[in-house]
Design a protein around this motif. Structure first.
Motif, short mmCIF file in Angstrom:
data_model
loop_
_atom_site.label_atom_id
_atom_site.label_comp_id
_atom_site.label_asym_id
_atom_site.label_seq_id
_atom_site.Cartn_x
_atom_site.Cartn_y
_atom_site.Cartn_z
N GLY A 1 -121.88 -31.84 16.93
CA GLY A 1 -121.07 -32.86 16.52
C GLY A 1 -121.02 -33.22 15.12
O GLY A 1 -121.04 -32.02 14.16
N ALA B 1 -114.96 -48.41 15.49
CA ALA B 1 -114.20 -47.23 15.87
C ALA B 1 -112.84 -47.40 16.35
O ALA B 1 -112.75 -48.65 16.65
CB ALA B 1 -115.05 -46.55 16.97
N PRO B 2 -111.79 -46.59 16.33
CA PRO B 2 -112.11 -45.34 15.68
C PRO B 2 -112.08 -45.24 13.93
O PRO B 2 -111.55 -46.30 13.60
CB PRO B 2 -110.79 -44.42 16.13
CG PRO B 2 -109.67 -45.45 16.42
CD PRO B 2 -110.56 -46.83 16.70
N VAL C 1 -122.81 -38.04 16.22
CA VAL C 1 -121.52 -38.35 17.14
C VAL C 1 -121.28 -37.10 17.67
O VAL C 1 -121.19 -36.05 17.12
CB VAL C 1 -120.56 -38.88 16.73
CG1 VAL C 1 -119.34 -39.16 17.61
CG2 VAL C 1 -120.85 -40.29 15.93
N GLU D 1 -117.35 -34.34 21.39
CA GLU D 1 -116.58 -34.55 22.44
C GLU D 1 -116.00 -36.17 21.92
O GLU D 1 -115.03 -36.21 22.62
CB GLU D 1 -117.35 -34.88 24.00
CG GLU D 1 -117.71 -33.39 24.31
CD GLU D 1 -118.95 -32.91 24.01
OE1 GLU D 1 -119.53 -33.22 23.01
OE2 GLU D 1 -119.46 -32.12 24.73
N ASP D 2 -116.53 -36.71 21.16
CA ASP D 2 -116.16 -38.12 20.91
C ASP D 2 -115.58 -37.92 19.43
O ASP D 2 -115.24 -39.28 18.78
CB ASP D 2 -117.30 -38.93 20.81
CG ASP D 2 -117.77 -39.34 22.18
OD1 ASP D 2 -117.13 -39.23 23.12
OD2 ASP D 2 -118.97 -39.62 22.04
N THR D 3 -114.96 -36.84 19.14
CA THR D 3 -114.40 -36.77 17.71
C THR D 3 -113.03 -36.04 17.91
O THR D 3 -112.74 -35.37 18.78
CB THR D 3 -115.18 -36.03 16.86
OG1 THR D 3 -115.69 -34.67 17.06
CG2 THR D 3 -116.57 -36.93 16.55
N VAL E 1 -113.51 -40.32 14.41
CA VAL E 1 -114.96 -40.84 15.25
C VAL E 1 -114.26 -41.65 16.42
O VAL E 1 -113.87 -43.06 15.62
CB VAL E 1 -116.05 -41.25 14.46
CG1 VAL E 1 -117.16 -41.69 15.43
CG2 VAL E 1 -116.44 -40.15 13.55
N ARG E 2 -114.37 -41.37 17.54
CA ARG E 2 -113.68 -42.20 18.43
C ARG E 2 -114.56 -43.30 19.05
O ARG E 2 -114.00 -44.48 19.52
CB ARG E 2 -113.17 -41.56 19.65
CG ARG E 2 -111.89 -40.74 19.19
CD ARG E 2 -111.06 -40.41 20.50
NE ARG E 2 -111.73 -39.21 21.06
CZ ARG E 2 -111.20 -37.88 21.27
NH1 ARG E 2 -110.27 -37.64 20.34
NH2 ARG E 2 -112.06 -37.04 21.87
N SER E 3 -115.98 -43.21 18.95
CA SER E 3 -116.82 -44.34 19.52
C SER E 3 -117.70 -44.63 18.54
O SER E 3 -118.20 -43.85 17.48
CB SER E 3 -117.76 -43.70 20.63
OG SER E 3 -118.45 -42.93 20.37
N PRO F 1 -121.35 -45.18 17.05
CA PRO F 1 -122.48 -44.67 17.19
C PRO F 1 -123.66 -45.59 16.87
O PRO F 1 -123.44 -46.72 16.11
CB PRO F 1 -122.72 -43.52 16.26
CG PRO F 1 -121.86 -44.06 14.92
CD PRO F 1 -120.62 -44.72 15.50
N HIS G 1 -128.85 -39.41 18.90
CA HIS G 1 -128.72 -38.24 18.98
C HIS G 1 -129.59 -37.05 17.98
O HIS G 1 -129.15 -36.16 17.60
CB HIS G 1 -127.35 -37.56 19.00
CG HIS G 1 -126.52 -38.08 20.29
ND1 HIS G 1 -127.06 -38.04 21.48
CD2 HIS G 1 -125.26 -38.34 20.40
CE1 HIS G 1 -126.20 -38.55 22.27
NE2 HIS G 1 -125.05 -38.78 21.80
#
Ligand code: AMP
Ligand code: MG
Length: 418
Positions: free
Chosen positions: A64, A75-76, A117, A120-122, A131-133, A135, A140
């Motif tokens: 990520g 976000a985003p 991140v 899958e969330d980008t 960055v869609r969510s 952190p 992670h």
């Protein structure tokens, strides 16, 4: 026989008493140092403390982007991608405000970053990443030393070197390990009627199957069999065989231990300075069993009937050798099973009934493996377990429960279970 003579010859002991006496006199074997790749299955003989951090640095748990969590709270958000960090590559530059580094699992977290991140969330947008969510701080990131850190006790003497521990030692950078030695165990057969399997002719003689079964049983626990062949029923050749056997850590003989005219084992062992510790055990199969010590060395004079040989090996020899090898769990797992058919026996001896096991509707069911004579080797070949019927019991009703020693389970326990 020496000091124990008269009494040991007259008296009999229970299975539990025999087990206690035999295991109580198991000498501990020495240790040896082995290369890690050769130590699988052995018993550890040292304490192992971690000397390093694992992982050595904070690293990414995900593929990520490493970033500063504060930059992505709403976000985003759009961040500039300033670095690409595959595992094994160290970043040369810190992550500043509004920046992110592409990062793969296992790569060290660059300075400045405090969250990862997952990919899958980008979404990549040219030189930037969306960055869609938002952190969480530290998300992670696997912290340095989160597996082990210097000083942590990783393993102790008595632990078995199974795959995970071998892996851990490798992770700590160990290439050598101190383990308990494996016993060399002499196996000898006695009997005028016996030949090696390749000499089997239609002349009424029989193959010394016990020799092979015992060597196999020893290999199964990682002991080293030293097969000394067949001696006829004469004291001199038997004595010569035992003298050769004394070079080993333990000795197993079969046959010639009963009260027949040509049963020489006890007499020969007495002549060699053996201390007869017990002779008759209240069990079936396998009542006559001479347990002798010569010095520290255990010597098992097992009965000759093939089922008696194997059942006594299971009850006494195997756990004794496992203890010598430093194992703490030396007994086969015992489970309670429903006996499908009634079993009758006289009082006075414990019976080890060879049974097949089947789980039906969540219940373990045991059924005899056919004829149970101590010479019927097939009864043992087909057995999944040994059902234990106590000395004083005269009948087990169909549907009643009995303890069954599981013969094919690697699961061992510290207590015998019956
Ligand atoms: P023994 O304990 O010498 O009286 O032998 C009891 C029975 O076990 C006899 O029928 C022997 O033929 C048999 N037997 C003894 N030794 C062995 C052996 N090594 N392999 C197979 N059967 C044996
Ligand atoms: Mg014999």
């Amino acid at each position: 026989m020496r000091e124990a003579k008269g009494e040991a010859e007259r008296s009999t002991v229970s299975v539990a008493e025999a087990r206690e006496l035999i295991l109580g006199s198991a000498p501990a074997l020495g240790r040896e140092t082995l290369g890690l790749e050769r130590a699988t299955g052995r018993v550890l003989a040292e304490q192992i403390h971690a000397g390093v951090l694992i992982p050595p640095e904070d690293n990414s748990a995900m593929d990520g982007y490493a970033l500063r969590a504060a930059d992505a709270v709403r976000a985003p958000s759009l961040l500039r991608v300033v670095d690409d960090l595959p595992a094994g590559k160290r970043s040369q530059r810190a992550i500043g405000a509004g920046e992110a580094a592409r990062i793969m699992t296992g790569a060290a977290i660059p300075a400045g970053a405090d969250a990862v991140v997952m990919v899958e969330d980008t979404a990549v947008e040219g030189e930037q990443v969306r960055v869609r969510s938002a952190p969480k701080l530290g998300q992670h990131i696997r912290r340095a030393g989160s597996d082990v850190h210097p000083g942590v006790l990783v393993a102790s003497p008595g632990d078995i070197l199974r795959a995970p521990l071998v892996g851990m030692l490798a992770a700590l950078g160990r290439t050598q390990v101190s383990v308990r030695a494996r016993p060399r165990v002499a196996v000898l057969a006695t009997g005028d009627e016996l030949v090696e399997p390749d000499r089997l002719r239609a002349d009424g003689r029989i193959a010394s199957s016990n020799s092979y079964a015992l060597c196999a049983g020893l290999r199964e626990i990682g002991a080293e069999p030293v097969y000394l062949g067949i001696a006829p029923d004469e004291p001199d050749p038997i004595e010569a065989q035992f003298r050769a056997a004394l070079a080993c850590d333990a000795v197993i003989s079969t046959g010639g231990v009963s009260v027949g005219d040509r049963d020489w084992i006890k007499q020969v062992l007495a002549g060699l300075g053996g201390n007869l510790r017990l002779w008759r055990i209240r069990m079936k199969p396998g009542a006559p069993l001479a347990f002798v010590t010569i010095g520290e060395r255990p010597v098992f004079g097992l009965p000759g009937n093939p089922v008696s040989t194997l059942v006594t090996f299971e009850q006494f020899v195997r756990p004794c050798l496992l203890r010598m090898m430093g194992h703490t769990r030396v007994y086969r797992a015992v489970e309670s099973a429903v006996l499908d058919e009634a079993y009758d026996k006289p009082k006075g001896r414990a019976h080890f009934v060879r049974v097949t096991l089947e789980r039906r509707a969540g219940e373990l069911h045991a059924r005899e493996t056919g004829a149970q004579g101590s010479n019927i080797l097939l009864s043992m070949v087909r057995a999944d377990g040994l059902a234990f019927v106590a000395e004083d019991t005269t009948r087990v009703e169909a549907g009643a429960r009995v303890p069954v020693q599981l013969l094919h389970s690697d699961d061992l326990q510290t207590e015998p279970g019956f």
